[in-house]
Write an enzyme that holds these catalytic residues in place. Structure first.
Site, mmCIF file in Angstrom:
data_model
loop_
_atom_site.group_PDB
_atom_site.id
_atom_site.type_symbol
_atom_site.label_atom_id
_atom_site.label_comp_id
_atom_site.label_asym_id
_atom_site.label_seq_id
_atom_site.Cartn_x
_atom_site.Cartn_y
_atom_site.Cartn_z
ATOM 1 N N ASP A 60 -1.192 -6.036 -0.369
ATOM 2 C CA ASP A 60 -1.590 -5.437 0.910
ATOM 3 C C ASP A 60 -3.091 -5.189 0.965
ATOM 4 O O ASP A 60 -3.687 -4.657 0.006
ATOM 5 C CB ASP A 60 -0.903 -4.067 1.081
ATOM 6 C CG ASP A 60 0.354 -4.162 1.925
ATOM 7 O OD1 ASP A 60 0.545 -5.167 2.647
ATOM 8 O OD2 ASP A 60 1.161 -3.209 1.861
ATOM 9 N N GLU B 211 8.991 -4.136 10.575
ATOM 10 C CA GLU B 211 9.485 -2.857 10.039
ATOM 11 C C GLU B 211 10.068 -1.982 11.145
ATOM 12 O O GLU B 211 9.435 -1.739 12.178
ATOM 13 C CB GLU B 211 8.322 -2.125 9.331
ATOM 14 C CG GLU B 211 8.752 -0.812 8.704
ATOM 15 C CD GLU B 211 7.770 -0.256 7.684
ATOM 16 O OE1 GLU B 211 6.785 -0.939 7.339
ATOM 17 O OE2 GLU B 211 8.008 0.883 7.233
ATOM 18 N N ASP C 47 0.835 -1.202 0.000
ATOM 19 C CA ASP C 47 0.000 0.000 0.000
ATOM 20 C C ASP C 47 0.876 1.261 0.000
ATOM 21 O O ASP C 47 0.361 2.382 -0.024
ATOM 22 C CB ASP C 47 -1.016 -0.008 1.157
ATOM 23 C CG ASP C 47 -0.365 -0.086 2.516
ATOM 24 O OD1 ASP C 47 0.876 -0.186 2.596
ATOM 25 O OD2 ASP C 47 -1.105 -0.037 3.524
ATOM 26 N N SER C 48 2.211 1.059 -0.023
ATOM 27 C CA SER C 48 3.121 2.179 -0.270
ATOM 28 C C SER C 48 2.866 2.753 -1.668
ATOM 29 O O SER C 48 3.363 3.838 -1.991
ATOM 30 C CB SER C 48 4.579 1.736 -0.134
ATOM 31 O OG SER C 48 4.813 0.543 -0.861
ATOM 32 N N GLU D 203 -1.611 -5.377 8.539
ATOM 33 C CA GLU D 203 -0.830 -4.854 9.660
ATOM 34 C C GLU D 203 -1.527 -5.120 10.988
ATOM 35 O O GLU D 203 -2.734 -4.924 11.101
ATOM 36 C CB GLU D 203 -0.629 -3.335 9.483
ATOM 37 C CG GLU D 203 0.178 -2.976 8.247
ATOM 38 C CD GLU D 203 0.362 -1.470 8.052
ATOM 39 O OE1 GLU D 203 -0.005 -0.672 8.950
ATOM 40 O OE2 GLU D 203 0.876 -1.095 6.981
ATOM 41 N N LYS E 36 -1.415 -9.345 2.698
ATOM 42 C CA LYS E 36 -0.680 -8.898 3.884
ATOM 43 C C LYS E 36 -1.534 -7.887 4.627
ATOM 44 O O LYS E 36 -2.248 -7.097 3.998
ATOM 45 C CB LYS E 36 0.664 -8.281 3.482
ATOM 46 C CG LYS E 36 1.446 -7.707 4.682
ATOM 47 C CD LYS E 36 2.903 -7.405 4.360
ATOM 48 C CE LYS E 36 3.181 -6.066 3.720
ATOM 49 N NZ LYS E 36 2.728 -4.890 4.486
HETATM 50 O O1 KIV Z 1 3.541 -1.140 1.641
HETATM 51 C C1 KIV Z 1 4.722 -1.528 1.641
HETATM 52 O O2 KIV Z 1 5.509 -1.254 0.731
HETATM 53 C C2 KIV Z 1 5.167 -2.336 2.761
HETATM 54 C C3 KIV Z 1 6.635 -2.586 2.896
HETATM 55 C C4 KIV Z 1 7.310 -1.369 3.377
HETATM 56 C C5 KIV Z 1 6.921 -3.771 3.743
HETATM 57 O O3 KIV Z 1 4.386 -2.747 3.558
#
Ligand code: KIV
Length: 271
Positions: free
Chosen positions: A90, A189, A51-52, A122, A120
């Site tokens: 994510d 992280e 989600d980056s 959090e 994924k």
């Molecule tokens: O969203 C992302 O890129 C991440 C990584 C920093 C692990 O969760």
């Protein structure tokens, strides 16, 4: 034999076997078809559609604004490109916290509409109901602890996490909880290296670090950061393998000059 020439699809089981034989796992983000093709052809083990994307693709300050539909768009683009790596997408903010049924619906949408291999999310004990429900549908889940960018407003800073004993203990118990629930891996992280080592030693599943030191089972970076496309973001854990921002600007500058000076297109570049 090179990694690419083996061309055996990476699965969650492959990652578990890699941990068992002490082979480090290399993971990078990608958000689009062209980049994901290159990353996969280079032999990466895991492609994370993080989600980056909210930051590096859409220009938002945080990861919070990105939507499920947008993550699905990025995920499907990446899956179309990747032949070998495991693809993890994510779950974005607001699609799994506090309501395990909604979490399941979100995860199913990702799996059906992108054809990714896993999701994924959090958090630890706070989201364990959601984790269990997603896992109950046979969807592989990767956890994410330590600095959790979706909770930035709770902490107010992107500083190193779990330096205090109580926070370190919670991270240890949360990572065990995720393993016991059936997650296939956990991302840690921005935490002290000593804690990364402890978690990786305690868990049977692979622990993949981003700023969690060398003694975890693998590493992940955001592709735009490691290629030097992003320029402002320089945490200590980031190693830049290229300075693409400069190269791209040089190339664009040359193109502008060639157009303005009427050098482009030349005799061979026309019909
Ligand atoms: O969203 C992302 O890129 C991440 C990584 C920093 C692990 O969760």
């Amino acid at each position: 034999m090179s990694v690419q020439s083996e061309m055996k699809k990476v699965t969650t089981r492959t990652l578990s076997e890699m941990k068992q034989r002490g082979e480090k796992i290399a993971m990078l983000t990608s958000y689009d078809y062209s980049m994901a093709s290159l990353v996969d052809e280079a032999g990466i083990d895991v492609v994370l559609v993080g989600d980056s994307a909210s930051n590096v693709m859409a220009g938002h300050e945080t990861t919070l604004p990105i939507t499920l539909d947008q993550m699905i768009y990025h995920g499907a683009s990446v899956v179309r490109a990747v032949k070998r790596a495991l693809v993890v997408v994510d779950l974005p903010f607001g699609t799994y916290q506090g309501n395990s049924r909604e979490a399941l619906v979100s995860a199913i949408r990702i799996m059906k509409e992108t054809a990714a291999d896993a999701v994924k999310l959090e958090g630890g004990s706070e989201v364990i109901e959601s984790v269990n429900r997603i896992l109950s549908a046979g969807i592989p889940v990767m956890g994410h602890l330590g600095l959790m960018p979706q909770s930035i407003h709770k902490f107010g800073t992107y500083s190193v996490r779990a330096k205090q004993e109580s926070e370190a203990q919670k991270l240890l118990s949360d990572s065990q909880l995720l393993e016991d629930a059936g997650c296939f891996a956990v991302v840690l992280e921005k935490i002290p290296s000593i804690l990364g080592k402890k978690v990786a030693g305690q868990l049977k599943i692979p622990v993949i670090g981003i700023g969690a030191g060398p003694e975890v089972d693998g590493q992940v970076l955001v592709i735009h950061d490691m290629l030097g496309i992003t320029q402002q973001f320089s945490p200590r854990f980031l190693r830049r393998y290229h300075n693409l921002a400069v190269e791209i600007k040089d190339a664009v500058g040359s193109y502008i000059n060639d157009v303005k000076s009427k050098d482009f297109p030349n005799d061979k570049e026309q019909y």
